[in-house]
Motif scaffolding. Structure first.
Motif, short mmCIF file in Angstrom:
data_model
loop_
_atom_site.label_atom_id
_atom_site.label_comp_id
_atom_site.label_asym_id
_atom_site.label_seq_id
_atom_site.Cartn_x
_atom_site.Cartn_y
_atom_site.Cartn_z
N GLN A 187 132.93 -42.68 55.83
CA GLN A 187 132.28 -42.34 57.09
C GLN A 187 132.66 -40.93 57.57
O GLN A 187 132.00 -40.37 58.44
CB GLN A 187 132.64 -43.36 58.17
CG GLN A 187 134.03 -43.22 58.74
CD GLN A 187 134.30 -44.25 59.83
OE1 GLN A 187 133.96 -45.44 59.71
NE2 GLN A 187 134.93 -43.83 60.90
N ASP A 188 133.68 -40.34 56.96
CA ASP A 188 134.09 -38.98 57.30
C ASP A 188 133.45 -37.93 56.40
O ASP A 188 133.76 -36.74 56.53
CB ASP A 188 135.62 -38.85 57.22
CG ASP A 188 136.34 -39.71 58.24
OD1 ASP A 188 135.78 -39.91 59.33
OD2 ASP A 188 137.45 -40.20 57.94
N ASP B 113 139.32 -44.61 43.41
CA ASP B 113 140.18 -43.54 42.90
C ASP B 113 139.53 -42.15 42.99
O ASP B 113 140.05 -41.18 42.41
CB ASP B 113 140.60 -43.83 41.46
CG ASP B 113 139.41 -43.95 40.52
OD1 ASP B 113 138.25 -43.76 40.98
OD2 ASP B 113 139.63 -44.21 39.33
N GLN B 114 138.41 -42.05 43.68
CA GLN B 114 137.74 -40.75 43.84
C GLN B 114 137.77 -40.26 45.28
O GLN B 114 137.59 -39.06 45.52
CB GLN B 114 136.28 -40.86 43.37
CG GLN B 114 136.10 -41.25 41.91
CD GLN B 114 136.71 -40.23 40.97
OE1 GLN B 114 136.54 -39.03 41.15
NE2 GLN B 114 137.43 -40.71 39.96
N ASN B 115 137.98 -41.17 46.21
CA ASN B 115 137.95 -40.79 47.63
C ASN B 115 139.32 -40.36 48.12
O ASN B 115 140.31 -41.07 47.94
CB ASN B 115 137.47 -41.98 48.48
CG ASN B 115 136.04 -42.36 48.15
OD1 ASN B 115 135.24 -41.53 47.73
ND2 ASN B 115 135.71 -43.63 48.34
N LYS C 228 134.48 -36.53 65.12
CA LYS C 228 134.44 -36.78 63.68
C LYS C 228 135.38 -35.80 62.98
O LYS C 228 135.44 -34.63 63.34
CB LYS C 228 133.02 -36.60 63.13
CG LYS C 228 132.91 -36.82 61.62
CD LYS C 228 131.48 -36.62 61.12
CE LYS C 228 131.38 -36.85 59.61
NZ LYS C 228 130.00 -36.63 59.11
N GLU C 229 136.11 -36.31 61.99
CA GLU C 229 136.88 -35.44 61.11
C GLU C 229 136.08 -35.32 59.82
O GLU C 229 136.21 -36.13 58.91
CB GLU C 229 138.28 -36.01 60.87
CG GLU C 229 139.12 -36.04 62.14
CD GLU C 229 140.58 -36.39 61.90
OE1 GLU C 229 140.97 -36.50 60.71
OE2 GLU C 229 141.32 -36.55 62.87
N ALA C 230 135.21 -34.32 59.78
CA ALA C 230 134.31 -34.13 58.65
C ALA C 230 135.07 -33.54 57.47
O ALA C 230 135.74 -32.52 57.60
CB ALA C 230 133.15 -33.21 59.05
N MET C 231 134.98 -34.18 56.31
CA MET C 231 135.75 -33.77 55.13
C MET C 231 134.83 -33.65 53.91
O MET C 231 133.81 -34.31 53.82
CB MET C 231 136.84 -34.80 54.83
CG MET C 231 137.73 -35.16 56.01
SD MET C 231 138.95 -33.89 56.36
CE MET C 231 140.10 -34.18 55.03
#
Length: 223
Positions: free
Chosen positions: A124-125, A192-194, A114-117
């Motif tokens: 999903q990240d 426009d927030q992600n 997972k590339e946790a952000m």
């Protein structure tokens, strides 16, 4: 109870006393040796899993580099400024490669990637509370390049390895600086927030491998 045992022990014959003392020493030695052996096996297994995870991370970093420098420029040239294709995203490519690797190689069936952000493009990240704390630690400790340990995940206990993730290529900010300059097709898909408001060289998340504890214990047995 201790007095009764002391009275009983003092009234035993010398041979019986020696037998009991030797038995206590033997049981204590076995217990201590078992604990020491378990710790050694645990250390070796963690090192083995960490080595495998770092090898995978280096492989996926190469995929990200290739995507960002070879694939993305060609695709963007044909797509134009307003259109968007997930194949231009390094994280998308690395995830697809890892999924194919897990599917074709049983050795990696028990690894999760997972590339946790904090502000991911793909929901999903999104980092959970545990992952957010790790990201904040990476931000506060610029010299920290890796952390590992255990965590609970999906009602299982996992061993994890994590490394920080930052944007080091200014071209990536085309999609992630402000909604105005991002491709309209991307905004249409993700909103426009992600994945907006990223900054160059700022730690945005981390690359994480999880290894299931049940399989981890089996690794201990096999060492």
């Amino acid at each position: 109870m201790l007095r009764k045992f002391s009275f009983y022990f003092n009234n035993l014959a010398l041979a019986q006393k020696l037998t009991i003392l030797l038995l206590v020493i033997f049981v204590g030695g076995i217990t201590f040796s078992g604990i020491a052996l378990a710790n050694i096996l645990n250390y070796k297994a963690q090192n083995e899993i960490t080595s495998n995870a770092l090898l995978l991370l280096r492989t996926l970093n190469s995929v990200r580099y290739y995507t960002n420098n070879e694939v993305t420029p060609h695709l963007q040239a044909s797509l134009g400024n307003e259109e968007f294709s997930p194949q231009t995203v390094p994280a998308y490519s690395s995830r697809k490669v890892f999924d194919a690797l897990r599917k074709d190689n049983n050795s990696y069936q028990d690894f999760l990637y997972k590339e946790a952000m904090l502000k991911p493009t793909n929901p999903q990240d999104m980092a959970d509370s545990f992952e957010t704390e790790i990201i904040q630690n990476f931000r506060q400790n610029k010299n920290m390049q890796q952390v590992s340990g255990f965590r609970s995940f999906q009602e299982e206990k996992y061993f994890y390895v994590a490394r920080p993730l930052a944007i080091n290529d200014a071209s990536c900010l085309r999609c992630h600086s402000t909604p105005e300059v991002a491709p309209k097709e991307m905004i249409k898909i993700y909103g426009d927030q992600n994945g907006i408001g990223w900054k160059l060289n700022e730690v945005l998340g981390f690359k994480l491998f999880l290894y299931q504890r049940m399989k981890f214990c089996k690794t201990l047995v096999n060492l």
